[in-house]
Design an enzyme around this catalytic site. Sequence first.
Site, short mmCIF file in Angstrom:
data_model
loop_
_atom_site.label_atom_id
_atom_site.label_comp_id
_atom_site.label_asym_id
_atom_site.label_seq_id
_atom_site.Cartn_x
_atom_site.Cartn_y
_atom_site.Cartn_z
CE1 TYR B 121 51.77 33.20 26.19
CE2 TYR B 121 51.45 32.01 24.16
CZ TYR B 121 51.75 33.17 24.82
OH TYR B 121 52.02 34.31 24.12
CE1 TYR B 160 50.30 31.68 20.18
CE2 TYR B 160 52.34 32.53 21.14
CZ TYR B 160 50.98 32.67 20.86
OH TYR B 160 50.33 33.80 21.26
NE ARG B 170 50.49 36.30 16.55
CZ ARG B 170 50.70 37.20 17.51
NH1 ARG B 170 50.31 36.99 18.74
NH2 ARG B 170 51.30 38.35 17.25
CG HIS B 173 54.16 37.33 20.80
ND1 HIS B 173 53.88 36.28 19.98
CD2 HIS B 173 53.24 37.27 21.80
CE1 HIS B 173 52.84 35.60 20.44
NE2 HIS B 173 52.42 36.18 21.54
CG HIS B 175 51.25 38.66 25.39
ND1 HIS B 175 50.21 39.02 24.57
CD2 HIS B 175 51.57 37.39 25.04
CE1 HIS B 175 49.92 38.01 23.75
NE2 HIS B 175 50.73 37.00 24.01
FE LIG Z 1 50.96 35.25 22.76
#
Ligand SMILES: [Fe+2]
Lengths: 188, 260
Positions: B121, B160, B170, B173, B175
Amino acid sequence: MSNQTTKLVPTPGQTVGPFYGYALPYEKDNELLAPGSPGSIRLQGTVYDGAGEPVPDAILEIWQPDADGNIVKQTGSLVRDGYTFTGWGRGSVGYSGVYTFTTVNPGPTSPGAAPFISVVVFARGLMNRLFTRIYLPENQEALAKDPLLSSLDPERRRTLIARRDPDGGLTWDVRLQGEGETVFLDFQ
Amino acid sequence: METQQDLSAEINAIGDAYARAVKDGAPAETQPRLDYAPYRSSILRHPTKSLHHADPETIELYSPAFGHQDVHALEADLTIQHNGEPQGERIIVAGKVLDGDGRPVAGQLVEIWQANASGRYIHKRDQHPAPLDPNFTGVGRCITGPDGSYKFTTIKPGAYPWKNHVNAWRPAHIHFSMFGTDFTQRIVTQMYFPGDQLFPLDPIYQSIVDQDARDRLVATYDHELTQPEWALGYNWDIVLTGSKRTWTENEALGAAGDEE
Ligand SMILES: [Fe+2]
């Protein structure tokens, strides 16, 4: 529209996670009114966890009527023109768990009703959003008659009523868990 | 620090207990548990008192209004926000926002954010040592059409790592944040991709203990949506909780939506 007989099952929510900070906030997101403009007040508070520690990664949204109690239908919340009151704002807490909004005191939506601000709380570690309300502290008679408040024990009821600050602003804290836990709402 | 095995044992124990409860007649759960200890950060951040039932009143029966003044049409394409093309597998994610009665939610705001193809991110708190992509921010917005439809062009996010336990990852995905016609329909959630091997291991996905409910967060590969020589298509519809408002006929037909 044909008659719908089968209800669809709602999609589950999920935590907002830790990385909303570059996506959800935007310029003047927490300024429903320009700070210092006539009638504007500061609404602020701290989000606490179950250990009484401030939560540094929470984000709140407020949605409220204007000062006369009208429900606003104006667009422009994401690109504020500085004049239009849209009734909605978004505020991230800082490192110390404190959020701030500039807004107006909501008016009663019907004569004698207790004015309140609708709130939704998101945080890392919070699995799904939580709804609650912030009531103005002044009109005791209206507060006593309010259907939601009158359904709560006095101790729990207090968690939904803001304190009036000396400068005319409002302070209202969120306690996610434990002593003084905020009343969160289920509308289903 | 705890291992995946420790965590998986907890996840499985909760899942087994739920399966037994359903067998004994308990209703199916449709939302994540607020109290879900395998996601360690939730332990001090869930209310211990049950949510207080309330009838939505006045402001809660309406939603803030968003329009094309708020969101530029190009914000729905996450691959054109910089000078060059982002790395990764280009995808189209499209679907509809519906309320619990199947009515389209027209003219409402949809926001998304995601990691880049490497699972990183653009966020100062993301310490994952995977490369940033100078051509990818990972933030998009759009306003739903009269039929409740939304459509984003983006790249497939990578899985990640995170620090819930040792070797915690995770599943990939995106959000999503959506509004309905009533503020009480407000939802923030995550959309997943079909067949992810990390599903059984992830305490966030598993915080929804019901398999049918979890499946509602998984997009469907849609070859009709796939564009030749260009991008793979995924379809995902979102159902909000039912509206409690008394609808006028025009609103029910979607005429209240922003249809510029
Ligand atoms: Fe996330």
